[in-house]
Design a protein around this motif. Sequence first.
Motif, PDB file in Angstrom:
ATOM      1  N   HIS A 190       0.825  -1.229   0.000  1.00  0.00           N
ATOM      2  CA  HIS A 190       0.000   0.000   0.000  1.00  0.00           C
ATOM      3  C   HIS A 190       0.854   1.272   0.000  1.00  0.00           C
ATOM      4  N   ALA A 193      -0.889   5.000   0.554  1.00  0.00           N
ATOM      5  CA  ALA A 193      -2.016   5.031   1.493  1.00  0.00           C
ATOM      6  C   ALA A 193      -1.923   6.275   2.370  1.00  0.00           C
ATOM      7  N   ARG A 196      -3.240   6.847   5.990  1.00  0.00           N
ATOM      8  CA  ARG A 196      -2.523   6.261   7.123  1.00  0.00           C
ATOM      9  C   ARG A 196      -1.458   7.196   7.684  1.00  0.00           C
ATOM     10  N   GLU A 217       2.151  -3.101  -4.472  1.00  0.00           N
ATOM     11  CA  GLU A 217       0.762  -3.475  -4.194  1.00  0.00           C
ATOM     12  C   GLU A 217      -0.116  -2.301  -4.626  1.00  0.00           C
ATOM     13  N   ASP A 219      -3.648  -2.504  -6.005  1.00  0.00           N
ATOM     14  CA  ASP A 219      -5.069  -2.586  -5.659  1.00  0.00           C
ATOM     15  C   ASP A 219      -5.223  -2.954  -4.185  1.00  0.00           C
ATOM     16  N   HIS A 220      -5.337  -1.913  -3.374  1.00  0.00           N
ATOM     17  CA  HIS A 220      -5.501  -2.021  -1.924  1.00  0.00           C
ATOM     18  C   HIS A 220      -6.458  -0.907  -1.522  1.00  0.00           C
ATOM     19  N   ARG A 221      -7.354  -1.201  -0.627  1.00  0.00           N
ATOM     20  CA  ARG A 221      -8.406  -0.226  -0.308  1.00  0.00           C
ATOM     21  C   ARG A 221      -7.867   1.109   0.197  1.00  0.00           C
ATOM     22  N   ASP A 222      -6.650   1.126   0.742  1.00  0.00           N
ATOM     23  CA  ASP A 222      -6.097   2.373   1.269  1.00  0.00           C
ATOM     24  C   ASP A 222      -5.329   3.191   0.231  1.00  0.00           C
ATOM     25  N   ASN A 223      -5.133   2.646  -0.964  1.00  0.00           N
ATOM     26  CA  ASN A 223      -4.517   3.410  -2.048  1.00  0.00           C
ATOM     27  C   ASN A 223      -5.607   4.189  -2.783  1.00  0.00           C
ATOM     28  N   ARG A 228      -3.284   4.857  -7.370  1.00  0.00           N
ATOM     29  CA  ARG A 228      -3.229   3.583  -8.107  1.00  0.00           C
ATOM     30  C   ARG A 228      -2.801   3.821  -9.548  1.00  0.00           C
ATOM     31  N   ASP A 247      -5.418  -7.295   2.580  1.00  0.00           N
ATOM     32  CA  ASP A 247      -4.838  -6.915   3.876  1.00  0.00           C
ATOM     33  C   ASP A 247      -5.797  -7.353   4.988  1.00  0.00           C
ATOM     34  N   ASN A 255     -11.580  -4.903   6.199  1.00  0.00           N
ATOM     35  CA  ASN A 255     -11.093  -5.501   4.957  1.00  0.00           C
ATOM     36  C   ASN A 255     -11.594  -6.937   4.808  1.00  0.00           C
TER      37      ASN A 255
END
Length: 285
Positions: A190, A193, A196, A217, A219-223, A228, A247, A255
Motif C-alpha cells: 500500500h 495510502a 494512514r 501493491e 489494488d488495496h483499499r487504502d490506495n 493507483r 490486507d 477488509n
Amino acid sequence: MRIDLHTHSHVSDGTEPPAGVVASAKAAGLDVLALTDHDQTAGWAEAACAAGEVGMGLVPGIEISCKTAEGISVHLLGYLHDPTHPGLLEEINKARDARVHRARRMVALLSEDYPVDWDLVSRHAVPGATIGRPHIADALVTAGVVSTRSEAFASVLTARSRYYVSHYAVDPVAAVKLVRDAGGVPVFAHPVASERGRVVGPETFEAMIGAGLLGVEVDHRDNPAAGRDYLRRLAAERGLIVTGSSDYHGTGKPNRLGENTTSPEMLARILEAGTGSAPVNMPAL
C-alpha cells in the motif's frame, strides 16, 4: 483464479489462527492466498498444513516494518524468502522487540487516563504473538473506551495522539536488499495510502527499485484512485510486478478477503523469482 496476497493471522495482529485464515479464504472462494504476518513467520507451518487439507494454494510471506530516515512508515511484503536468513532474521527480531517496548510504553501512558494495563492488553494476544497497537485497541474496546478497533486507531491510538510512541524499524532500502538476499520477492505494500499518514516520494521509490524491489501493491483499499494510476504507470515503466490484495485481519479490520486480487500472470512472476522457500499446493497458473 482468485488470488489474495496479503493476509494476517493472530500470530501478528489478525484475529484468526493461521488455519482459520486459510479456512476463511476457502469459504470466500479464493484459490491462492499469502500469509504475511507482521515481522513473523511463525504461522507458516500451520497455514501450510491447513492449505493442504482444504486444497488451497499458499504463498509463505511476511510484512516487514520499515521506516525512512525522515520517519515515514513503510511496509514491505516479502514472499518466498528463507525464514532462517541471518541478516533478515536479525532485523525482524529487532523490529519485533521494538514493537513490544513501544506497546509497553503506550500502555503506561494510556493507563494514566483509561482503565487499561499490560495484563488486560496481554489477554488480547495469543502466546507468542507480538503485542502491538491492535491488541491495545482491543483492550480499549473491552474497557469500554471505544466501540471498535478502528475507532481506537482513529482517536486514542492515532500517531497524533499524546499516547503514541514511535519504534525502531529497518530502512526500507536495506529491507529490500535483505529480502532479495534471502531469496525472497519484495513488494511495496500500500505505497500511497495517504490516509494512514505520510507517504514516501519518488526518491524512495527509486532507491528501493535500485536495491531490488520487484513489485508494488496497487489494488488495496487504502490506495486512492489517483495513487493507483501513478503506481500502474510506475510499474509499467520499471517492469514491476503489480499485486492486489485485501490486507485481511479477520474481525480486526473491515477488509474482506478477495476484495482486491492479483492476476495469475503476476503470481507466476513471484513464484519464478522466489527461491528462499517453496509455495504450498499451488494450482497450475
